[in-house]
Scaffold this motif. Structure first.
Motif, PDB file in Angstrom:
ATOM      1  N   LEU A  72      20.756 -47.379 -35.293  1.00 27.04           N
ATOM      2  CA  LEU A  72      19.614 -47.428 -36.210  1.00 27.04           C
ATOM      3  C   LEU A  72      20.052 -47.477 -37.673  1.00 27.04           C
ATOM      4  N   GLU A  73      21.275 -47.054 -37.930  1.00 28.18           N
ATOM      5  CA  GLU A  73      21.778 -47.216 -39.301  1.00 28.18           C
ATOM      6  C   GLU A  73      22.189 -48.648 -39.559  1.00 28.18           C
ATOM      7  N   GLU A  74      22.275 -49.432 -38.504  1.00 24.67           N
ATOM      8  CA  GLU A  74      22.847 -50.778 -38.598  1.00 24.67           C
ATOM      9  C   GLU A  74      21.806 -51.877 -38.461  1.00 24.67           C
ATOM     10  N   VAL A  75      20.532 -51.501 -38.304  1.00 22.48           N
ATOM     11  CA  VAL A  75      19.504 -52.534 -38.180  1.00 22.48           C
ATOM     12  C   VAL A  75      19.109 -53.017 -39.573  1.00 22.48           C
ATOM     13  N   GLU A  80      12.646 -44.103 -41.858  1.00 21.99           N
ATOM     14  CA  GLU A  80      12.497 -42.816 -41.161  1.00 21.99           C
ATOM     15  C   GLU A  80      11.903 -42.998 -39.764  1.00 21.99           C
ATOM     16  N   THR A  81      10.986 -43.951 -39.679  1.00 17.01           N
ATOM     17  CA  THR A  81      10.237 -44.119 -38.441  1.00 17.01           C
ATOM     18  C   THR A  81      10.886 -45.134 -37.490  1.00 17.01           C
ATOM     19  N   SER A  82      12.082 -45.569 -37.804  1.00 17.32           N
ATOM     20  CA  SER A  82      12.750 -46.586 -36.976  1.00 17.32           C
ATOM     21  C   SER A  82      13.161 -46.032 -35.623  1.00 17.32           C
ATOM     22  N   ARG A  83      12.969 -46.825 -34.589  1.00 14.04           N
ATOM     23  CA  ARG A  83      13.524 -46.524 -33.261  1.00 14.04           C
ATOM     24  C   ARG A  83      13.929 -47.826 -32.590  1.00 14.04           C
ATOM     25  N   ILE A  88      12.423 -45.947 -25.681  1.00 18.27           N
ATOM     26  CA  ILE A  88      11.181 -45.165 -25.609  1.00 18.27           C
ATOM     27  C   ILE A  88      10.436 -45.518 -24.325  1.00 18.27           C
ATOM     28  N   SER A  89      10.290 -44.522 -23.479  1.00 17.85           N
ATOM     29  CA  SER A  89       9.625 -44.713 -22.207  1.00 17.85           C
ATOM     30  C   SER A  89       8.171 -44.264 -22.350  1.00 17.85           C
ATOM     31  N   VAL A  90       7.256 -45.103 -21.873  1.00 18.89           N
ATOM     32  CA  VAL A  90       5.826 -44.807 -22.052  1.00 18.89           C
ATOM     33  C   VAL A  90       5.392 -43.647 -21.152  1.00 18.89           C
ATOM     34  N   SER A  91       4.575 -42.753 -21.712  1.00 19.67           N
ATOM     35  CA  SER A  91       3.950 -41.674 -20.934  1.00 19.67           C
ATOM     36  C   SER A  91       2.520 -41.501 -21.446  1.00 19.67           C
ATOM     37  N   ASP A  92       1.712 -40.714 -20.707  1.00 22.28           N
ATOM     38  CA  ASP A  92       0.315 -40.490 -21.114  1.00 22.28           C
ATOM     39  C   ASP A  92       0.224 -40.010 -22.559  1.00 22.28           C
ATOM     40  N   GLU A  93       1.206 -39.221 -22.946  1.00 22.58           N
ATOM     41  CA  GLU A  93       1.209 -38.619 -24.293  1.00 22.58           C
ATOM     42  C   GLU A  93       1.202 -39.644 -25.415  1.00 22.58           C
ATOM     43  N   LEU A  94       1.682 -40.867 -25.102  1.00 20.43           N
ATOM     44  CA  LEU A  94       1.797 -41.877 -26.164  1.00 20.43           C
ATOM     45  C   LEU A  94       0.527 -42.713 -26.312  1.00 20.43           C
TER      46      LEU A  94
END
Lengths: 106, 398
Positions: A72-75, A80-83, A88-94
């Protein structure tokens, strides 16, 4: 299942219902959301599936691995919000999360 | 005619007539034999995008531990430590972590100005000529020059390095490679490594010598001298030939599609999509092999443990289930990305570098030579089980 909104850099919106366990990257690719490349297909090694995540959901996401942190330092245009969306795996929480595409991956 | 049109579909990577234009055959394979078995050379092949996307990254079943080249897998060659592309996790993971952090989009983009200067040096003397060659005038020099810059190899030695690697990958027309061609010991780089050990710099060679990583036994260590030698050899080899072939295909495809070429020249935003479309249409590495470690059922058939599986990336890139008019060159296409750089943990380490080289090369070419026509009669194509592209690509300017 979670409903997630993808916003392309030019503002095009895709509202997608995504099954739990699917990665954000895979969902975007499957629905032809423009703006990520995902060369490695989810191995956390190419840094071409960079996205910006809704800050409200930051604490609901799994922690970053050491390699994701390094990459992420290399993109292009990290924030701050970079991923890396393959991590990231989807769950109900998202449910309700907004994911924004960067201007470019390369 | 290159493709047979009746009888059961037949393909192998050695027949020059099939290598010349494999796409009609690939199309038949996708439709008639999505799990293809070749009796003569005893290998299986997958040609559909969905199948390759699903299986190629599965290192437990489709192993790289005997290499990714069909001939070497069958001969069960000895893969030395440090030959990171020919390892499976967890050792591959440990090795790859050292280089993954180096070949990132940001660090490769930082080379842009150097790459541009290098292109100018190759192209400026050609201005005013009525004929240039995408390979001998640029493709032969740029990728080796850039990787040489990265590694810290002196410029006067870069051409020799490239020639040695080219000849190690070349096959005689119609014949498989032999195990003796598996050159990976890093022969020729020893002097640089020893000198760099004494004279550290900010180049990749120094970084490899100093990088600390945790091996699968949990030991934190640096690469041995032999491992560094092999890393350098792999990086120099991989960075040379494939990118040279990308530049050759650029000359061919844009020469044959003048309208799209003019659109690119008029709108720089089309450069990146054009590079992606060239990579999709003609991957320099059209097929990659894996060793099957356990029985696996695909399309209702069991592929037995011990088999060789070829993943036909070039076929997947034109799969009609994923790409609209996939056989057409179209820089404006809205389809999802290609699979030229592979999938999974072994996905091409140098993808970001290849892309920045391709982009800058195309920009610099178009600035000087906005119009050209391919001189196909004098162009020579070569293909092996692992690469396919032009040995030379002469074009007529104007």
């Amino acid at each position: 299942m979670a409903q997630i909104t993808f916003i392309e850099f030019d503002g095009t919106e895709h509202v997608l219902d995504i099954d739990n366990g699917t990665s954000i990257m895979q969902a975007a690719i499957d629905h032809n959301v423009r703006g990520i490349m995902a060369d490695c297909g989810g191995a956390c090694s190419c840094a071409t599936c960079h996205v910006y995540i809704d800050p409200q959901f930051a604490d609901k996401l799994s922690d970053k691995s050491e390699m994701e942190d390094i990459l992420l330092e290399e993109v292009c245009e990290p924030a701050e919000t970079s991923r890396l969306s393959c991590q990231i795996s989807v769950s109900d929480e998202l449910d309700g999360m907004v994911v924004r595409m960067p201007e470019r991956q390369i | 005619m290159s493709a047979q049109t009746d009888g059961p579909v037949y393909w192998d990577p050695y027949r020059p007539d099939l290598g010349k234009d494999p796409y009609p055959t690939f199309k038949r394979m996708r439709n008639e034999a999505p799990l293809y078995f070749n009796e003569e050379y005893n290998f299986y092949a997958l040609s559909k995008f969905a199948d390759i996307d699903k299986h190629f990254g599965n290192t437990e079943i489709f192993s790289s531990a005997r290499s990714d080249i069909m001939e070497f897998i069958r001969e069960d060659i000895d893969v030395p430590p440090g030959m990171f592309i020919w390892h499976d996790p967890p050792m591959h993971t440990a090795y790859r972590s050292i280089v993954t952090r180096v070949f990132t989009p940001k660090r490769m983009n930082a080379l842009e100005q150097q790459i541009r200067d290098f292109c100018a040096k190759c192209l400026d003397p050609l201005v005013g000529k009525d004929k240039i060659d995408f390979i001998s005038d640029l493709g032969d020099h740029l990728p080796g020059g850039v990787i040489g810059m990265l590694l810290g190899i002196p410029e006067q030695d870069q051409q020799a390095v490239r020639e040695r690697i080219e000849s190690s990958l070349r096959t005689e027309e119609g014949k498989p490679m032999t195990a003796e061609q598996a050159s990976y010991t890093g022969e020729g780089f020893e002097d640089y490594i020893d000198w760099r050990m004494q004279n550290p710099s900010d180049d990749l060679m120094t970084e490899l010598l100093n990088a600390e990583f945790t091996d699968p036994e949990g030991v934190k260590r640096k690469l041995t001298r032999d491992e560094v030698l092999i890393f350098v050899n792999v990086i120099a080899g991989a960075g040379n030939e494939t990118t040279a072939k990308l530049i050759g295909w650029m000359g061919k495809l844009l020469g044959e599609n003048p309208e799209q070429r003019r659109q690119i020249a008029a709108d720089p935003k089309l450069i990146n999509p054009a590079i992606e479309e060239i990579l999709r249409m003609e991957p320099p590495g059209p097929s990659v092999a894996r060793h099957v470690t356990q029985d696996v059922e695909i399309h209702g058939q069991v592929v037995p443990a011990g088999s060789v599986m070829l993943f036909l990336l070039a076929s997947a890139n034109r799969d009609e289930d994923r790409y609209t008019n996939g056989e057409q060159f179209d820089i404006h296409r809205k389809d999802p990305p290609h699979i030229t750089f592979g999938r999974g943990v072994h996905a091409c380490l140098g993808a970001a570098l290849a892309r920045v080289e391709g982009r800058v090369a195309l920009e610099e070419i178009l600035k000087r030579f906005p119009d050209w026509t391919v001189d196909l009669e004098n162009a020579k194509l070569s293909s092996s089980s692992s690469t396919r592209g032009w040995d030379n690509m002469p074009v007529i300017i104007g």
